[in-house]
Design a protein around this motif. Structure first.
Motif, PDB file in Angstrom:
ATOM      1  N   GLU A  24     -21.139 -15.079  34.745  1.00 10.36           N
ATOM      2  CA  GLU A  24     -22.573 -15.134  34.471  1.00 10.36           C
ATOM      3  C   GLU A  24     -22.925 -16.292  33.533  1.00 10.36           C
ATOM      4  O   GLU A  24     -23.973 -16.921  33.694  1.00 10.36           O
ATOM      5  CB  GLU A  24     -23.053 -13.791  33.931  1.00 10.36           C
ATOM      6  N   ASP A  75     -25.943  -5.755  27.427  1.00 14.26           N
ATOM      7  CA  ASP A  75     -26.605  -4.535  27.894  1.00 14.26           C
ATOM      8  C   ASP A  75     -26.363  -4.304  29.381  1.00 14.26           C
ATOM      9  O   ASP A  75     -26.157  -3.164  29.811  1.00 14.26           O
ATOM     10  CB  ASP A  75     -28.099  -4.580  27.599  1.00 14.26           C
ATOM     11  N   ALA A  76     -26.375  -5.365  30.163  1.00 17.79           N
ATOM     12  CA  ALA A  76     -26.138  -5.255  31.608  1.00 17.79           C
ATOM     13  C   ALA A  76     -24.726  -4.751  31.904  1.00 17.79           C
ATOM     14  O   ALA A  76     -24.475  -4.220  32.988  1.00 17.79           O
ATOM     15  CB  ALA A  76     -26.378  -6.603  32.286  1.00 17.79           C
ATOM     16  N   HIS A  77     -23.840  -4.902  30.933  1.00 14.85           N
ATOM     17  CA  HIS A  77     -22.462  -4.428  31.081  1.00 14.85           C
ATOM     18  C   HIS A  77     -22.230  -3.108  30.355  1.00 14.85           C
ATOM     19  O   HIS A  77     -21.094  -2.761  30.041  1.00 14.85           O
ATOM     20  CB  HIS A  77     -21.481  -5.500  30.605  1.00 14.85           C
TER      21      HIS A  77
END
Length: 164
Positions: A24, A75-77
């Motif tokens: 990412e 947060d996405a993880h």
């Protein structure tokens, strides 16, 4: 464009989270240089070993915006911020240096990060950005690592773990 140094760590499914985070970062930023990955003991709490790495990026984001972007990535993880400050992490990415700027921003944003004194942050950064200057001391990361009292901390490079 600014050069920013990041510290990455995980001790919950670390291979998957570190690989995804680097992917990412590479998708968002033009230049991403990644250190080797090291296995280290948890610092500040009794927990499972961490996998730690560092990345240097070229960014058009100001420190506050970059910090917010990194928090969104954590947060996405599945990063859980409800627990104690020191605890298990799916993904922990800290903005450690931003060019030679000193930032005492909102909330927790402090650049350079205090954690730079720890081997798990300093060693991988010195490996990939030895000439980067820590602005408070005026010394390079290579100089800081050479003089670090944590040079003898056990840090095993994880063989065959290529995330860059």
């Amino acid at each position: 464009m600014a050069r920013a140094c990041l510290s990455l760590g995980s001790n919950l499914e670390p291979e998957a989270h570190l690989r995804a985070a680097i992917s990412e970062l590479q998708a968002r930023f033009d230049e991403v240089r990644v250190s080797r990955v090291y296995r280290t003991r948890a610092v500040g709490f009794d927990g499972g070993d961490f996998l730690n790495a560092a990345a240097v990026i070229e960014t058009d984001l100001e420190p506050e915006a970059l910090d917010a972007w990194l928090h969104a990535l954590e947060d996405a993880h599945g990063r859980d911020r409800s627990g104690p400050r020191f605890g298990d992490r799916t993904l922990d990415i800290d903005l450690v240096l931003y060019d030679e700027h000193i930032v005492d921003g909102p909330g927790h944003l402090r650049v350079p990060r205090e954690e730079l004194r720890h081997a798990f942050v300093l060693r991988p950064l010195a490996e990939i950005a030895p000439d980067m200057v820590e602005p408070r001391s005026g010394r390079t990361l290579a100089e800081l690592w050479a003089q670090s009292p944590e040079r003898d901390v056990a840090m095993e490079a994880v063989p065959g773990f290529d995330i860059g």
